[in-house]
Design an enzyme around this catalytic site. Structure first.
Site, mmCIF file in Angstrom:
data_model
loop_
_atom_site.group_PDB
_atom_site.id
_atom_site.type_symbol
_atom_site.label_atom_id
_atom_site.label_comp_id
_atom_site.label_asym_id
_atom_site.label_seq_id
_atom_site.Cartn_x
_atom_site.Cartn_y
_atom_site.Cartn_z
ATOM 1 C CB ALA A 114 -0.948 -0.008 1.204
ATOM 2 C CG ASN A 119 -0.936 -4.355 -4.865
ATOM 3 O OD1 ASN A 119 -1.030 -4.275 -6.101
ATOM 4 N ND2 ASN A 119 -0.175 -3.521 -4.154
ATOM 5 C CE1 TYR A 157 6.087 -9.404 -11.911
ATOM 6 C CE2 TYR A 157 5.452 -9.279 -14.230
ATOM 7 C CZ TYR A 157 5.219 -8.977 -12.893
ATOM 8 O OH TYR A 157 4.089 -8.264 -12.540
HETATM 9 P P1 NDP Z 1 4.925 -0.503 -7.233
HETATM 10 O O1 NDP Z 1 6.389 -0.757 -7.333
HETATM 11 O O2 NDP Z 1 4.454 0.880 -7.427
HETATM 12 O O3 NDP Z 1 4.374 -1.079 -5.849
HETATM 13 C C1 NDP Z 1 4.802 -2.291 -5.328
HETATM 14 C C2 NDP Z 1 4.329 -2.430 -3.890
HETATM 15 O O4 NDP Z 1 4.712 -3.722 -3.396
HETATM 16 C C3 NDP Z 1 4.933 -1.393 -2.973
HETATM 17 O O5 NDP Z 1 3.956 -0.879 -2.106
HETATM 18 C C4 NDP Z 1 5.968 -2.181 -2.191
HETATM 19 O O6 NDP Z 1 6.070 -1.662 -0.870
HETATM 20 C C5 NDP Z 1 5.347 -3.579 -2.140
HETATM 21 N N1 NDP Z 1 6.377 -4.591 -1.956
HETATM 22 C C6 NDP Z 1 7.350 -4.938 -2.828
HETATM 23 N N2 NDP Z 1 8.164 -5.851 -2.282
HETATM 24 C C7 NDP Z 1 7.699 -6.071 -1.023
HETATM 25 C C8 NDP Z 1 8.130 -6.897 0.035
HETATM 26 N N3 NDP Z 1 9.226 -7.681 -0.062
HETATM 27 N N4 NDP Z 1 7.419 -6.891 1.202
HETATM 28 C C9 NDP Z 1 6.328 -6.099 1.313
HETATM 29 N N5 NDP Z 1 5.867 -5.297 0.336
HETATM 30 C C10 NDP Z 1 6.559 -5.280 -0.819
HETATM 31 O O7 NDP Z 1 4.261 -1.472 -8.318
HETATM 32 P P2 NDP Z 1 2.728 -1.748 -8.740
HETATM 33 O O8 NDP Z 1 1.796 -0.959 -7.933
HETATM 34 O O9 NDP Z 1 2.681 -1.648 -10.209
HETATM 35 O O10 NDP Z 1 2.633 -3.300 -8.378
HETATM 36 C C11 NDP Z 1 1.630 -3.848 -7.554
HETATM 37 C C12 NDP Z 1 1.276 -5.236 -8.092
HETATM 38 O O11 NDP Z 1 0.739 -5.115 -9.397
HETATM 39 C C13 NDP Z 1 2.448 -6.194 -8.206
HETATM 40 O O12 NDP Z 1 2.031 -7.473 -7.754
HETATM 41 C C14 NDP Z 1 2.737 -6.227 -9.703
HETATM 42 O O13 NDP Z 1 3.333 -7.432 -10.098
HETATM 43 C C15 NDP Z 1 1.331 -6.079 -10.244
HETATM 44 N N6 NDP Z 1 1.237 -5.622 -11.614
HETATM 45 C C16 NDP Z 1 1.775 -4.437 -11.998
HETATM 46 C C17 NDP Z 1 1.666 -4.022 -13.322
HETATM 47 C C18 NDP Z 1 2.292 -2.768 -13.825
HETATM 48 O O14 NDP Z 1 2.438 -2.620 -15.065
HETATM 49 N N7 NDP Z 1 2.667 -1.818 -12.968
HETATM 50 C C19 NDP Z 1 0.905 -4.819 -14.292
HETATM 51 C C20 NDP Z 1 0.409 -6.066 -13.796
HETATM 52 C C21 NDP Z 1 0.545 -6.423 -12.491
HETATM 53 P P3 NDP Z 1 7.445 -1.433 -0.054
HETATM 54 O O15 NDP Z 1 8.530 -1.248 -1.074
HETATM 55 O O16 NDP Z 1 7.171 -0.245 0.806
HETATM 56 O O17 NDP Z 1 7.584 -2.690 0.725
HETATM 57 C C1 8X3 Z 2 3.415 -6.098 -15.208
HETATM 58 C C2 8X3 Z 2 3.062 -5.982 -16.646
HETATM 59 O O1 8X3 Z 2 3.865 -6.588 -18.993
HETATM 60 O O2 8X3 Z 2 5.445 -5.447 -17.509
HETATM 61 O O3 8X3 Z 2 2.992 -7.315 -14.694
HETATM 62 O O4 8X3 Z 2 4.882 -7.752 -17.164
HETATM 63 S S1 8X3 Z 2 4.386 -6.483 -17.603
#
Ligand code: NDP
Ligand code: 8X3
Length: 250
Positions: free
Chosen positions: A10, A85, A151
């Protein structure tokens, strides 16, 4: 009594937007992440509209996950909505050049971390015969693209876990839903490219990528359907994206 949402990741992107939108919809928020400053800011921002508890833990560490969750005050122990998430891509390398550290991070966070959090929260839902889990998968869980190898494997695992959860929780009135987004403009690429802002910016240039609020909107929509309706699996793409590798750029 308002519903309680537990949101991992979050502190940024999709998770942060989801916390904001669910708070506006009247949910109490348990906001999780590792960056305490961001958790504090979010709590401060949302406190006028909702109640917020923050939990700081690394999803890779099961002891930290269980300790954080059991530290919740008694009246916060009942989680109605779990949004799994937290996750990221680490690196974008061919299979013979990939870093083991990156591979470990993706499997440990995106797969094992999601499982640890779920294992701690789901028994309460089963006991109460109610709950909703929304897993954030990806188009990378449907397709494999060049250099996406591990990934994509981690998100294919999320897809399988999502289906497995739905089967196993079918007798307990628990909804299990997956959102599989395409390209969303967040810190995702900055993390994937290890802080290289130029490379990250390039990913989102020449077209309109999805925004974190687009996914948060969908979380809210899925969570607020009538109790007999489960949006089990939703692929959401920017209009300019036709597949993992086909993006129409101007
Ligand atoms: P961000 O990098 O903006 O956010 C990632 C979040 O995950 C942060 O809040 C981070 O919090 C948390 N996080 C990462 N590693 C850890 C850990 N080891 N422990 C606890 N929390 C963790 O990326 P997104 O918002 O884009 O990603 C969110 C989800 O959406 C992911 O699962 C990603 O795979 C998925 N997704 C994203 C896409 C995109 O194009 N952006 C497309 C498809 C899916 P903190 O670092 O404070 O711990
Ligand atoms: C995040 C979207 O296409 O970069 O899951 O893998 S992509």
């Amino acid at each position: 009594m308002p519903q309680t949402a537990f949101i991992t990741g979050a502190t940024s992107g999709i998770g942060q937007s989801t916390a904001r939108l669910l708070a506006r919809k009247g949910y109490r928020i348990i906001a999780c992440g590792r960056r305490q400053e961001r958790l504090d800011e979010l709590k401060k921002e949302l406190e006028d509209i909702s109640s917020v508890v923050t939990l700081n833990f690394d999803v890779r560490n099961n002891a930290a996950v269980t300790e954080a969750i059991s530290s919740l005050p008694e009246d916060w122990q009942q989680v109605d909505l779990l949004v799994n998430n937290a996750g990221n891509a680490h690196g974008l390398s061919s299979i013979h050049k990939g870093s083991l550290e990156d591979w470990d991070a993706m499997i440990d966070i995106n797969v094992k971390g999601l499982l640890y959090v779920s294992r701690a929260i789901i028994p309460g839902m089963v006991q109460r015969n109610s709950g909703h889990i929304i897993n954030i998968g990806s188009i990378a869980g449907r397709e494999v693209y060049p250099n996406g190898n591990v990934y994509c494997a981690s998100k294919h695992a999320v897809d399988a876990i999502n289906s497995g959860m739905r089967l196993d929780l079918n007798d307990y009135n628990i909804r299990v839903s997956q959102i599989a987004p395409g390209l969303v403009e967040t810190e995702f690429s900055l993390v994937r490219f290890k802080g290289d802002a130029n490379k990250s910016k390039h990913v989102y240039e020449g077209y309109k990528a999805l925004q974190p609020t687009d996914i948060a909107d969908l979380v809210v929509f899925i969570a607020t359907r009538p109790p007999h309706v489960n949006l089990a699996d939703v692929l959401i793409l920017p209009t300019a994206q036709a597949s993992a590798t086909n993006v129409h750029k101007e």
